[in-house]
Design a protein around this motif. Structure first.
Motif, mmCIF file in Angstrom:
data_model
loop_
_atom_site.group_PDB
_atom_site.id
_atom_site.type_symbol
_atom_site.label_atom_id
_atom_site.label_comp_id
_atom_site.label_asym_id
_atom_site.label_seq_id
_atom_site.Cartn_x
_atom_site.Cartn_y
_atom_site.Cartn_z
ATOM 1 N N SER A 42 0.872 -1.170 0.000
ATOM 2 C CA SER A 42 0.000 0.000 0.000
ATOM 3 C C SER A 42 0.911 1.223 0.000
ATOM 4 O O SER A 42 1.756 1.356 0.883
ATOM 5 N N ILE A 43 0.773 2.068 -0.989
ATOM 6 C CA ILE A 43 1.679 3.221 -1.125
ATOM 7 C C ILE A 43 0.868 4.512 -1.119
ATOM 8 O O ILE A 43 -0.134 4.628 -1.826
ATOM 9 N N HIS A 44 1.287 5.434 -0.277
ATOM 10 C CA HIS A 44 0.665 6.765 -0.255
ATOM 11 C C HIS A 44 1.701 7.758 -0.762
ATOM 12 O O HIS A 44 2.853 7.688 -0.360
ATOM 13 N N MET A 45 1.280 8.692 -1.597
ATOM 14 C CA MET A 45 2.225 9.745 -1.991
ATOM 15 C C MET A 45 1.483 11.006 -2.375
ATOM 16 O O MET A 45 0.323 10.960 -2.802
ATOM 17 N N ASN A 46 2.151 12.122 -2.184
ATOM 18 C CA ASN A 46 1.585 13.401 -2.598
ATOM 19 C C ASN A 46 1.984 13.674 -4.040
ATOM 20 O O ASN A 46 3.113 13.407 -4.435
ATOM 21 N N VAL A 47 1.052 14.206 -4.810
ATOM 22 C CA VAL A 47 1.335 14.556 -6.197
ATOM 23 C C VAL A 47 0.914 16.009 -6.418
ATOM 24 O O VAL A 47 -0.241 16.377 -6.169
ATOM 25 N N GLU A 48 1.870 16.806 -6.842
ATOM 26 C CA GLU A 48 1.610 18.215 -7.149
ATOM 27 C C GLU A 48 1.133 18.277 -8.595
ATOM 28 O O GLU A 48 1.898 17.985 -9.511
ATOM 29 N N ALA A 49 -0.145 18.596 -8.793
ATOM 30 C CA ALA A 49 -0.678 18.610 -10.160
ATOM 31 C C ALA A 49 -1.782 19.652 -10.252
ATOM 32 O O ALA A 49 -2.397 20.017 -9.251
ATOM 33 N N SER A 50 -2.023 20.112 -11.468
ATOM 34 C CA SER A 50 -3.009 21.186 -11.657
ATOM 35 C C SER A 50 -4.429 20.639 -11.768
ATOM 36 O O SER A 50 -5.396 21.385 -11.663
ATOM 37 N N SER A 51 -4.559 19.346 -12.013
ATOM 38 C CA SER A 51 -5.910 18.767 -12.106
ATOM 39 C C SER A 51 -5.871 17.319 -11.635
ATOM 40 O O SER A 51 -4.802 16.707 -11.545
ATOM 41 N N GLU A 52 -7.047 16.782 -11.341
ATOM 42 C CA GLU A 52 -7.117 15.386 -10.901
ATOM 43 C C GLU A 52 -6.643 14.448 -12.013
ATOM 44 O O GLU A 52 -5.960 13.459 -11.738
ATOM 45 N N ASP A 53 -6.993 14.788 -13.261
ATOM 46 C CA ASP A 53 -6.564 13.943 -14.381
ATOM 47 C C ASP A 53 -5.050 13.876 -14.478
ATOM 48 O O ASP A 53 -4.475 12.807 -14.730
ATOM 49 N N GLU A 54 -4.395 15.042 -14.265
ATOM 50 C CA GLU A 54 -2.932 15.042 -14.342
ATOM 51 C C GLU A 54 -2.347 14.210 -13.190
ATOM 52 O O GLU A 54 -1.392 13.457 -13.397
ATOM 53 N N THR A 59 0.434 9.349 -11.364
ATOM 54 C CA THR A 59 0.392 8.156 -10.498
ATOM 55 C C THR A 59 0.481 6.888 -11.336
ATOM 56 O O THR A 59 1.235 5.957 -11.014
ATOM 57 N N GLU A 60 -0.272 6.855 -12.438
ATOM 58 C CA GLU A 60 -0.256 5.659 -13.288
ATOM 59 C C GLU A 60 1.130 5.430 -13.885
ATOM 60 O O GLU A 60 1.608 4.285 -13.950
ATOM 61 N N VAL B 22 12.206 4.981 -2.774
ATOM 62 C CA VAL B 22 11.293 4.923 -3.916
ATOM 63 C C VAL B 22 11.053 6.329 -4.470
ATOM 64 O O VAL B 22 11.003 6.537 -5.687
ATOM 65 N N GLU B 23 10.968 7.313 -3.571
ATOM 66 C CA GLU B 23 10.767 8.698 -4.003
ATOM 67 C C GLU B 23 11.924 9.155 -4.897
ATOM 68 O O GLU B 23 11.717 9.776 -5.943
ATOM 69 N N LEU B 24 13.137 8.805 -4.477
ATOM 70 C CA LEU B 24 14.321 9.141 -5.276
ATOM 71 C C LEU B 24 14.216 8.496 -6.659
ATOM 72 O O LEU B 24 14.511 9.134 -7.677
ATOM 73 N N SER B 32 8.992 14.685 -10.951
ATOM 74 C CA SER B 32 9.391 15.477 -9.776
ATOM 75 C C SER B 32 8.186 15.989 -8.980
ATOM 76 O O SER B 32 8.354 16.568 -7.903
ATOM 77 N N ALA B 33 6.974 15.781 -9.504
ATOM 78 C CA ALA B 33 5.768 16.255 -8.811
ATOM 79 C C ALA B 33 5.412 15.380 -7.607
ATOM 80 O O ALA B 33 4.553 15.735 -6.814
ATOM 81 N N VAL B 34 6.098 14.242 -7.481
ATOM 82 C CA VAL B 34 5.751 13.289 -6.419
ATOM 83 C C VAL B 34 6.590 13.560 -5.169
ATOM 84 O O VAL B 34 7.795 13.772 -5.254
#
Lengths: 82, 82
Positions: A42-54, A59-60, B22-24, B32-34
């Motif tokens: 199970s992996i959690h990560m933050n993603v900086e993106a301008s939209s949910e699609d991005e 993530t994919e 994994v982040e690296l 780099s958005a992650v």
């Protein structure tokens, strides 16, 4: 920012030896009602993106290129704005 | 029969070295958005029980006694009739 929650599991046809060992341990504890234990990641990560699609696209890409071994594993994920 | 889906993750205050590695790797791929990658376990198991409450009780006992290290890890689970 979006929070991606990824679940990676072995494909159902692949024997999960870790799961089998844990199942044996659970039975030894007296919990014989438990069966078919399968263990994944199970992996959690933050993603900086301008939209949910991005965020989903990033993530994919991370799953396909690095996180999951797509020969043996399946992955699924959810993306939530935080 | 019930299907228990358990997620076990390191407590937020504990450094997740696997996640950092994994982040690296993800950054090396150009994503780099992650950030703030944290890796836990996802466990699926079947529980033979006469009620949802009993299935939850068995799952919680398995988590506390074997699956999770409650000093360092948090766990959560859902139980679904199958």
């Amino acid at each position: 920012m979006y929070l991606s929650t990824i679940t990676i599991s072995l494909r159902p046809s692949i024997l999960d030896v870790q799961g089998k060992a844990v199942e044996l341990g659970i039975h030894t504890l007296g919990l014989s009602a438990v069966s078919n234990v399968r263990i994944g990641k199970s992996i959690h990560m933050n993603v900086e993106a301008s939209s949910e699609d991005e965020a989903k696209r990033i993530t994919e890409e991370a799953c396909k290129k690095l996180l999951a071994n797509t020969v043996m594993e399946d992955f699924s994920f959810t993306v939530k704005k935080v």
